[in-house]
Design a protein around this motif. Structure first.
Motif, short mmCIF file in Angstrom:
data_model
loop_
_atom_site.label_atom_id
_atom_site.label_comp_id
_atom_site.label_asym_id
_atom_site.label_seq_id
_atom_site.Cartn_x
_atom_site.Cartn_y
_atom_site.Cartn_z
N LEU A 81 0.47 -0.95 0.07
CA LEU A 81 -0.14 0.07 -0.22
C LEU A 81 1.00 0.85 0.51
N VAL A 82 1.85 1.38 1.03
CA VAL A 82 2.62 2.39 0.46
C VAL A 82 3.42 2.45 -0.66
N HIS A 83 3.45 1.70 -1.23
CA HIS A 83 4.69 1.33 -2.68
C HIS A 83 3.77 2.07 -3.76
N ASP A 84 1.82 1.55 -3.84
CA ASP A 84 1.14 1.82 -5.08
C ASP A 84 0.93 3.25 -4.54
N LYS A 85 1.20 3.90 -2.83
CA LYS A 85 0.71 5.49 -2.72
C LYS A 85 -0.26 5.14 -1.85
N LEU A 86 -1.13 4.61 -1.25
CA LEU A 86 -2.71 4.83 -0.56
C LEU A 86 -2.54 4.82 0.47
N ILE A 87 -1.14 4.56 1.05
CA ILE A 87 -1.14 5.00 2.60
C ILE A 87 0.33 5.59 2.54
N GLN A 88 0.05 6.95 3.76
CA GLN A 88 1.50 6.86 3.38
C GLN A 88 2.55 6.17 4.55
N PRO A 89 3.43 6.14 4.18
CA PRO A 89 4.79 5.39 4.91
C PRO A 89 4.87 5.99 6.86
N LEU A 90 5.28 5.39 7.55
CA LEU A 90 5.73 5.22 8.87
C LEU A 90 6.76 6.07 9.45
N ALA A 91 7.36 6.94 9.41
CA ALA A 91 8.27 8.12 9.84
C ALA A 91 9.60 6.20 9.90
N LYS A 92 10.41 6.48 9.71
CA LYS A 92 12.30 5.94 9.96
C LYS A 92 11.79 5.33 10.87
N GLY A 93 12.63 4.33 11.60
CA GLY A 93 12.30 3.38 12.57
C GLY A 93 10.41 3.85 13.23
N GLN A 94 9.34 3.60 12.37
CA GLN A 94 8.61 3.61 13.70
C GLN A 94 8.10 2.36 13.07
N ASP A 95 8.64 1.66 12.17
CA ASP A 95 8.00 0.59 11.15
C ASP A 95 7.78 -0.61 11.73
N SER A 96 7.08 -0.69 13.20
CA SER A 96 6.83 -2.14 13.60
C SER A 96 5.57 -2.43 13.54
N GLU A 97 5.30 -3.92 14.07
CA GLU A 97 4.46 -4.30 13.92
C GLU A 97 2.88 -3.41 14.03
N PRO A 98 2.84 -3.01 15.50
CA PRO A 98 1.41 -2.82 16.37
C PRO A 98 1.88 -1.76 15.08
N ASN A 99 2.37 -0.26 14.55
CA ASN A 99 2.73 0.83 13.93
C ASN A 99 1.98 0.06 12.68
N MET A 100 2.53 -0.67 11.94
CA MET A 100 2.00 -1.09 11.00
C MET A 100 0.45 -1.52 10.81
N LYS A 101 -0.08 -2.09 11.38
CA LYS A 101 -1.18 -2.60 11.47
C LYS A 101 -2.47 -1.23 11.84
N HIS A 102 -1.98 -0.24 12.92
CA HIS A 102 -2.83 0.44 13.09
C HIS A 102 -2.75 1.56 11.59
N LYS A 103 -2.08 1.48 10.73
CA LYS A 103 -2.13 1.95 9.67
C LYS A 103 -2.82 0.93 8.41
N LEU A 104 -3.04 0.28 8.99
CA LEU A 104 -3.55 -1.26 7.52
C LEU A 104 -5.62 -0.53 8.47
N ALA A 105 -5.69 -0.19 9.36
CA ALA A 105 -6.94 -0.25 10.12
C ALA A 105 -6.70 1.23 9.45
N LEU A 106 -6.56 2.13 9.84
CA LEU A 106 -6.60 3.60 9.42
C LEU A 106 -7.19 2.91 8.64
N TRP A 107 -6.76 2.75 7.15
CA TRP A 107 -7.27 2.76 5.10
C TRP A 107 -8.22 1.48 5.71
N MET A 108 -8.13 0.58 6.73
CA MET A 108 -9.64 -0.24 6.09
C MET A 108 -10.86 0.48 5.91
N SER A 109 -10.62 1.50 7.38
CA SER A 109 -11.30 2.19 8.18
C SER A 109 -12.32 3.12 6.95
#
Length: 91
Positions: free
Chosen positions: A52-80
């Motif tokens: 989704l980041v590659h396809d520019k459908l979501i904004q990437p997390l800041a460097k060093g913030q790409d943990s599993e909980p943060n990625m899940k949160h981004k996916l939940a936001l995208w889905m909502s």
């Protein structure tokens, strides 16, 4: 990322599950692979987040913030944001 963006969503776990289902269909239609039954939840979350980041459908997390909980949160936001405003998972 705005502070309120990281607040846990009411139905975050369910939104992540829904996002993985929708994301699997998206990835397959894009022709970039598909989830296998042997793939772990973490692998699916990471793959879908990066797609989704590659396809520019979501904004990437800041460097060093790409943990599993943060990625899940981004996916939940995208889905909502994909669901209608009256959907039970969005209310």
């Amino acid at each position: 990322m705005p502070k309120d963006d990281m607040q846990k969503l009411k139905h975050e776990a369910e939104l992540v599950i829904h996002a993985l289902r929708v994301g699997a269909v998206y990835a397959k239609k894009r022709g970039v692979g598909q989830f296998e039954e042997t793939d772990s939840a973490k692998e699916k979350v990471t793959y879908l987040y990066r797609l989704l980041v590659h396809d520019k459908l979501i904004q990437p997390l800041a460097k060093g913030q790409d943990s599993e909980p943060n990625m899940k949160h981004k996916l939940a936001l995208w889905m909502s944001r994909q669901l209608p405003s009256d959907h039970p998972l969005v209310l």
